[in-house]
Motif scaffolding. Structure first.
Motif, short mmCIF file in Angstrom:
data_model
loop_
_atom_site.label_atom_id
_atom_site.label_comp_id
_atom_site.label_asym_id
_atom_site.label_seq_id
_atom_site.Cartn_x
_atom_site.Cartn_y
_atom_site.Cartn_z
N ASP A 1 62.82 17.50 -11.24
CA ASP A 1 62.99 16.05 -11.17
C ASP A 1 63.36 15.44 -12.52
N TYR B 1 54.84 22.97 -6.98
CA TYR B 1 54.75 21.57 -7.42
C TYR B 1 55.27 21.43 -8.85
N LEU C 1 66.99 16.04 -4.45
CA LEU C 1 66.06 15.00 -4.89
C LEU C 1 66.78 13.67 -5.09
N PRO D 1 62.22 19.29 -2.04
CA PRO D 1 62.38 20.46 -2.91
C PRO D 1 61.20 21.43 -2.82
N PHE D 2 60.01 20.92 -2.55
CA PHE D 2 58.85 21.79 -2.35
C PHE D 2 59.10 22.72 -1.17
N CYS E 1 58.99 21.61 -8.89
CA CYS E 1 59.57 20.34 -8.39
C CYS E 1 59.55 19.27 -9.46
N LEU F 1 58.91 14.66 -3.65
CA LEU F 1 58.96 16.09 -3.97
C LEU F 1 58.82 16.98 -2.74
#
Length: 394
Positions: free
Chosen positions: A370, A363, A381, A324-325, A366, A321
């Motif tokens: 996902d 978070y 991702l 993307p974070f 993300c 992650l």
């Protein structure tokens, strides 16, 4: 006495490097502190709190010395391991998928809210682009492709790192092939993997900064950013060399203590000279800043090998992650900073509140991304690995 003799060479593992992943994850999470501090420091930014905090100035200044350099160095190390597993053409295709596509998505979807809140906040002093807009976000959307920020709206903001990394990776691949065919990479690593010789690898950064920085101040616009290009492209290639040559990496690991000591000394001299606490020539202050940077980079990768080459609770699991974070976090911070502009509390309380909320929201976004193949593609991702039992053919 040779320091390299105290550590055995590192053999590239078949799987991922936990020390590199964990160090990268720490660097990404530290962006929360860095960009939250940008709300309170003295420099112009996309949104600014009414309160100026000297602590934020110092935090931003210190992290600016080494933070993006360590990300480019780690990207180079990762490139070395990618090239050990796949052909250069396959790596290039992967970079298009994981860098270029998220960059385009980010510029069209993630960055525009940052520009919008800046445009509708004329009461805020020290905006980076003080252009005003009156209307809803939906009214603003047709204008997001007006080029280019800060004179207009189209921008990549913090995603400049992805744009640069994509260009550097494509430029590096043929150069790396040439270095491997000629045997120059192995010869260079063999010559430098002795005692304190790895420290010589910092000289190109010092030279590039001395020759280019005055003429090309940092702009992140790709076309006029030649000092940064020389600096960061070199660090990417250096990371590749470290990842591809175990002898050189071992020699750098062995310099952990002297590198850490040098980093602290050079950084102290830079900050003290910059603030006038110690009287030093301007060029000496300038060189101390970048000598400190290179020493920190060597100290970080040595420390990571010593302390982070193992599963670390939460940190290791964050690896999927982290990318993307990075893409999402600044938009979250800016929106929070804008929403809390009128919250009149002691600034450390607001700083902690924004940082914690930005971490949790980024978070959560993300994790949500996902769960869907399209959002995974948009944010770069990698699909989660299936259990061995569910794989056909073992």
């Amino acid at each position: 006495m040779s320091h390299a003799a105290s550590i055995t060479p590192v053999s590239p593992p078949a799987g991922r490097r936990l020390d590199i992943d964990n160090l990268r994850n720490i660097a990404v999470l530290l962006l929360i502190l860095f960009h939250t501090a940008r709300l309170f420091d003295a420099q112009s930014w996309h949104i600014k709190d009414a309160v100026h905090a000297g602590f934020a100035d110092n935090l931003v200044r210190l992290m600016n010395q080494w933070h993006m350099p360590v990300l480019f160095l780690l990207a180079g190390i990762s490139l070395a391991y990618a090239l050990q597993r796949r052909a250069a053409l396959a790596v290039a295709r992967e970079r298009v998928k994981r860098l270029l596509l998220p960059l385009v998505f980010g510029m069209l979807v993630i960055v525009p809210p940052q520009v919008y809140v800046e445009r509708i906040s004329p009461q805020i002093a020290n905006r980076q682009s003080p252009l005003d807009f009156h209307g809803s976000y939906w009214d603003f959307l047709p204008q997001i492709v007006d080029c280019c920020y800060p004179q207009a709206n189209f921008s990549w903001h913090h995603l400049w790192f992805i744009a640069y990394l994509f260009v550097y990776a494509l430029l590096a691949l043929p150069l790396i092939a040439l270095l491997l065919r000629s045997g120059l990479a192995e010869k260079l690593a063999g010559h430098l993997a002795q005692g304190y010789r790895p420290l010589l690898l910092g000289l190109p950064v010092l030279l590039a900064e001395l020759l280019l920085r005055r003429s090309f101040p940092s702009s992140h616009d790709l076309t006029h950013d030649w000092a940064n290009h020389a600096h960061y492209f070199y660090l990417l290639l250096l990371g590749w060399l470290i990842g591809a040559q175990p002898r050189l990496e071992a020699a750098i690991h062995a310099l952990l203590r002297p590198a850490a000591l040098g980093a602290m000394v050079f950084t102290f001299l830079w900050l003290a000279g910059r603030d006038g606490t110690i009287q030093l020539p301007e060029r000496v202050i300038f060189l101390c800043r970048f000598a400190g940077e290179m020493a920190w980079l060597f100290a970080f990768i040595g420390w990571a090998k010593l302390r982070l080459d193992r599963p670390v609770k939460f940190l290791t699991g964050f690896s999927r992650l982290a990318y993307p974070f990075y893409i999402l976090h600044q938009t979250v911070i800016i929106l929070l900073g804008w929403a809390l502009l009128d919250w009149a509390v002691w600034w450390p309380v607001k700083f902690v509140a924004v940082a914690l909320a930005a971490t949790l929201i980024s978070y959560a976004l993300c994790r949500a991304a996902d769960s869907n193949p399209l959002s995974r593609l948009a944010l770069g991702l990698v699909p989660p690995r299936r259990n061995k039992a569910s794989r056909r053919g073992g």
